[in-house]
Motif scaffolding. Structure first.
Motif, PDB file in Angstrom:
ATOM      1  N   HIS A 260       0.860  -1.188   0.000  1.00  0.00           N
ATOM      2  CA  HIS A 260       0.000   0.000   0.000  1.00  0.00           C
ATOM      3  C   HIS A 260       0.896   1.237   0.000  1.00  0.00           C
ATOM      4  CE1 HIS A 260      -4.116   1.525   1.670  1.00  0.00           C
ATOM      5  NE2 HIS A 260      -3.584   2.401   0.839  1.00  0.00           N
ATOM      6  N   PRO A 261       1.384   1.669  -1.179  1.00  0.00           N
ATOM      7  CA  PRO A 261       2.459   2.663  -1.218  1.00  0.00           C
ATOM      8  C   PRO A 261       2.046   4.122  -1.120  1.00  0.00           C
ATOM      9  CG  PRO A 261       2.029   1.826  -3.419  1.00  0.00           C
ATOM     10  CD  PRO A 261       1.154   1.046  -2.494  1.00  0.00           C
ATOM     11  N   ASP A 262       0.747   4.453  -1.163  1.00  0.00           N
ATOM     12  CA  ASP A 262       0.388   5.869  -1.085  1.00  0.00           C
ATOM     13  C   ASP A 262      -0.047   6.275   0.322  1.00  0.00           C
ATOM     14  OD1 ASP A 262      -0.026   8.487  -2.425  1.00  0.00           O
ATOM     15  OD2 ASP A 262      -2.088   8.156  -1.788  1.00  0.00           O
ATOM     16  N   ALA A 263      -1.139   5.699   0.821  1.00  0.00           N
ATOM     17  CA  ALA A 263      -1.698   6.163   2.104  1.00  0.00           C
ATOM     18  C   ALA A 263      -1.790   5.061   3.149  1.00  0.00           C
ATOM     19  CB  ALA A 263      -3.078   6.772   1.867  1.00  0.00           C
ATOM     20  N   GLY A 264      -1.193   3.910   2.879  1.00  0.00           N
ATOM     21  CA  GLY A 264      -1.368   2.776   3.785  1.00  0.00           C
ATOM     22  C   GLY A 264      -0.668   2.917   5.121  1.00  0.00           C
ATOM     23  N   GLY A 265       0.477   3.615   5.158  1.00  0.00           N
ATOM     24  CA  GLY A 265       1.258   3.690   6.376  1.00  0.00           C
ATOM     25  C   GLY A 265       0.898   4.857   7.268  1.00  0.00           C
ATOM     26  N   LEU A 283       4.097  -0.632   3.508  1.00  0.00           N
ATOM     27  CA  LEU A 283       3.235   0.550   3.490  1.00  0.00           C
ATOM     28  C   LEU A 283       4.051   1.835   3.357  1.00  0.00           C
ATOM     29  CD1 LEU A 283       1.141  -0.376   6.694  1.00  0.00           C
ATOM     30  CD2 LEU A 283       0.639  -1.070   4.339  1.00  0.00           C
ATOM     31  N   SER A 284       3.351   2.889   2.930  1.00  0.00           N
ATOM     32  CA  SER A 284       3.936   4.218   2.982  1.00  0.00           C
ATOM     33  C   SER A 284       2.819   5.235   3.204  1.00  0.00           C
ATOM     34  CB  SER A 284       4.704   4.551   1.699  1.00  0.00           C
ATOM     35  OG  SER A 284       5.409   5.779   1.850  1.00  0.00           O
ATOM     36  N   ALA A 376       9.609   7.433   1.409  1.00  0.00           N
ATOM     37  CA  ALA A 376      10.102   6.269   2.145  1.00  0.00           C
ATOM     38  C   ALA A 376       9.003   5.218   2.216  1.00  0.00           C
ATOM     39  CB  ALA A 376      10.527   6.670   3.547  1.00  0.00           C
ATOM     40  N   ILE A 377       9.352   3.960   1.992  1.00  0.00           N
ATOM     41  CA  ILE A 377       8.423   2.834   2.112  1.00  0.00           C
ATOM     42  C   ILE A 377       8.966   1.903   3.183  1.00  0.00           C
ATOM     43  CG2 ILE A 377       7.407   0.839   0.930  1.00  0.00           C
ATOM     44  CD1 ILE A 377       7.527   2.400  -1.669  1.00  0.00           C
ATOM     45  N   GLY A 378       8.092   1.472   4.103  1.00  0.00           N
ATOM     46  CA  GLY A 378       8.539   0.643   5.218  1.00  0.00           C
ATOM     47  C   GLY A 378       7.679  -0.585   5.435  1.00  0.00           C
ATOM     48  N   LEU A 393       6.313   1.629  11.157  1.00  0.00           N
ATOM     49  CA  LEU A 393       7.060   1.171   9.993  1.00  0.00           C
ATOM     50  C   LEU A 393       8.555   1.224  10.267  1.00  0.00           C
ATOM     51  CD1 LEU A 393       5.113   2.824   7.028  1.00  0.00           C
ATOM     52  CD2 LEU A 393       4.727   0.615   8.141  1.00  0.00           C
ATOM     53  N   GLY A 394       9.273   0.308   9.668  1.00  0.00           N
ATOM     54  CA  GLY A 394      10.731   0.246   9.770  1.00  0.00           C
ATOM     55  C   GLY A 394      11.291  -0.421   8.535  1.00  0.00           C
ATOM     56  N   ASN A 395      12.588  -0.770   8.576  1.00  0.00           N
ATOM     57  CA  ASN A 395      13.259  -1.355   7.402  1.00  0.00           C
ATOM     58  C   ASN A 395      12.991  -0.512   6.156  1.00  0.00           C
ATOM     59  OD1 ASN A 395      14.323  -3.443   8.901  1.00  0.00           O
ATOM     60  ND2 ASN A 395      12.779  -4.942   8.281  1.00  0.00           N
ATOM     61  N   TRP A 396      13.252   0.769   6.280  1.00  0.00           N
ATOM     62  CA  TRP A 396      12.878   1.736   5.250  1.00  0.00           C
ATOM     63  C   TRP A 396      13.653   1.546   3.948  1.00  0.00           C
ATOM     64  CZ3 TRP A 396       8.760   4.582   6.455  1.00  0.00           C
ATOM     65  CH2 TRP A 396       8.469   4.810   7.805  1.00  0.00           C
ATOM     66  N   LYS A 397      12.963   1.769   2.846  1.00  0.00           N
ATOM     67  CA  LYS A 397      13.574   1.929   1.533  1.00  0.00           C
ATOM     68  C   LYS A 397      13.274   3.362   1.095  1.00  0.00           C
ATOM     69  CE  LYS A 397      14.840  -2.437   0.826  1.00  0.00           C
ATOM     70  NZ  LYS A 397      16.241  -2.872   0.622  1.00  0.00           N
TER      71      LYS A 397
END
Length: 415
Positions: A260-265, A283-284, A376-378, A393-397
């Motif tokens: 979920h890369p837009d509003a999931g995080g 998520l991000s 950032a995506i985690g 979230l962690g383990n960020w890209k």
């Protein structure tokens, strides 16, 4: 003699009262006409946005305002209804004499208000809604967005999936998102970016529940029957919470990677679900309370928590930044009524934001009026630093801002 003294006293009182009234009338104010949902599933975004905007205004006014002007926020519950929001915006302009239109969570409302902005030549600062149309085919001179759009999120998402394929090979995708502009834009833009970055994939299903759907059961069972390696979600707000709560008992997240890369995080999901939020979801969001690990972000989050008693959802930072963008433009121009000069001031504007990592400063792209930002995506993992959330979230890209902008040929094709 006594009568004369009374007359003199009355004259002095009238004189002083007149001076006070004159000074009040001459007080210079920048009026910001905001529209945010304040109830329902999207209500938390409106409440957080207003709180953050007020926080920014308090900071700016405490330092003397912008070019001698004090900032003032007017907000109305837009009820997430485009027609109603248009009525309010027109009233803001005709009756309240606002200098700026501001805010909006729903992309449908944003698309309606940009037309009012264009017709009235009144600058509209978009702080949350993410449909790319507003800074592409529907772009008009008086619209600016200070948060990332869906194209930027989907470009980051495509890069993440490309990297993932190198370590955990996958082949199939199913998409589920709301059946309106915001939802449809995401899957179209993800497909474009997957193709652009040379990622091979197979779509095994697209599912389109209505906005604020109450029961996702039929969609969940259909997704599980399709057996995708990746479930890409385009929900936002309470819809994300509702879907994950309903999907978890079916074991969906053990069978497919939820992406979920837009509003999931968003913090709303993290705080609402606590220990029931599955680990390992990718998520991000447009702002994260625990990334980047900078003094500015920590200070922003702490001040918001002190003001409201809760940690901010992502929408709050967009509103906070939007107020500062207005203040900087007014400082540069010196006149909040000169819309054309303010447009030029906003184009290319650079300023540090809470979501900027060390070494990067966000800026508004002059061509698209879109804020250019790192994403950032985690992955969801245990973390109790921001209660009531027990997952963060962690383990960020991390993905470079310039890599996420739409290529010129894509924009020209859309126009």
């Amino acid at each position: 003699m006594a009568s004369l003294k009374r007359i003199c006293s009355l004259c002095l009182l009238l004189f002083l009262t007149g001076m006070h009234a004159s000074a009040f009338a001459q007080e210079k104010v920048v009026k910001i006409g905001a529209l945010y949902p304040m109830s329902g599933r999207a209500g938390i975004y409106g409440m957080d946005s207003v709180a953050a905007a007020e926080m920014a205004i308090e900071e700016i006014n405490a330092k003397g305002g912008a070019a001698g002007y004090k900032l003032q926020l007017i907000n109305t519950d837009d009820k997430s209804k485009p027609d109603y929001a248009v009525t309010v915006a027109k009233r803001y302009i005709s009756d309240d004499k606002v200098n700026f239109l501001f805010g909006v969570v729903s992309s449908a409302v944003g698309l309606a208000l940009t037309e009012v902005s264009k017709q009235e030549k009144k600058i509209f600062i978009g702080t949350d809604h993410a449909a790319t149309e507003l800074t592409a085919q529907n772009l008009q001179p008086y619209y600016f967005r200070v948060a990332n759009n869906t194209f930027q999120s989907m470009a980051a998402g495509a890069l993440y999936l490309k990297e993932l394929a190198q370590t955990k090979p996958w082949k199939t995708i199913a998409y589920i998102g709301p059946d309106y502009a915001y939802g449809h834009a995401q899957i179209e833009e993800l497909k474009f970016n997957l193709d652009r970055f040379g990622v091979k994939y197979q779509m095994v299903g697209e599912f389109w529940p209505k906005l604020f759907e109450a029961d996702y059961t039929s969609y969940i069972t259909s997704i599980m029957q399709a057996k995708p390696d990746i479930v890409v979600s385009g929900f936002w707000g309470g819809d994300t919470v509702a879907f994950i709560k309903q999907a978890a008992p079916y074991g969906l997240f053990e069978k497919s990677l939820y992406f979920h890369p837009d509003a999931g995080g968003n913090y709303e999901l993290l705080s609402a679900m606590g220990d029931s939020l599955p680990l390992g979801l990718v998520l991000s969001a447009r702002h994260h309370n625990n990334w980047p690990d900078t003094a500015m972000n920590k200070d922003y989050v702490a001040k918001f928590h002190k003001k409201t008693g809760r940690y901010p959802t992502y929408s709050a930072e967009g509103a906070y930044v939007g107020v500062y963008a207005i203040a900087e433009a007014v400082k540069k121009v010196g006149n909040p009524n000169d819309s054309d000069a303010l447009v030029k001031a906003l184009e290319g504007m650079k300023f540090q934001e809470p979501e900027d990592p060390e070494g990067f400063v966000s800026y508004i792209d002059p061509a698209s009026h879109q804020m250019v930002q790192v994403q950032a995506i985690g992955v969801t993992m245990p973390n109790t630093d921001y209660p009531p959330a027990t997952r963060m979230l962690g383990n960020w890209k991390i993905y470079k801002a310039e890599d996420l902008l739409p290529p010129k040929e894509w924009i020209e094709k859309k126009k």
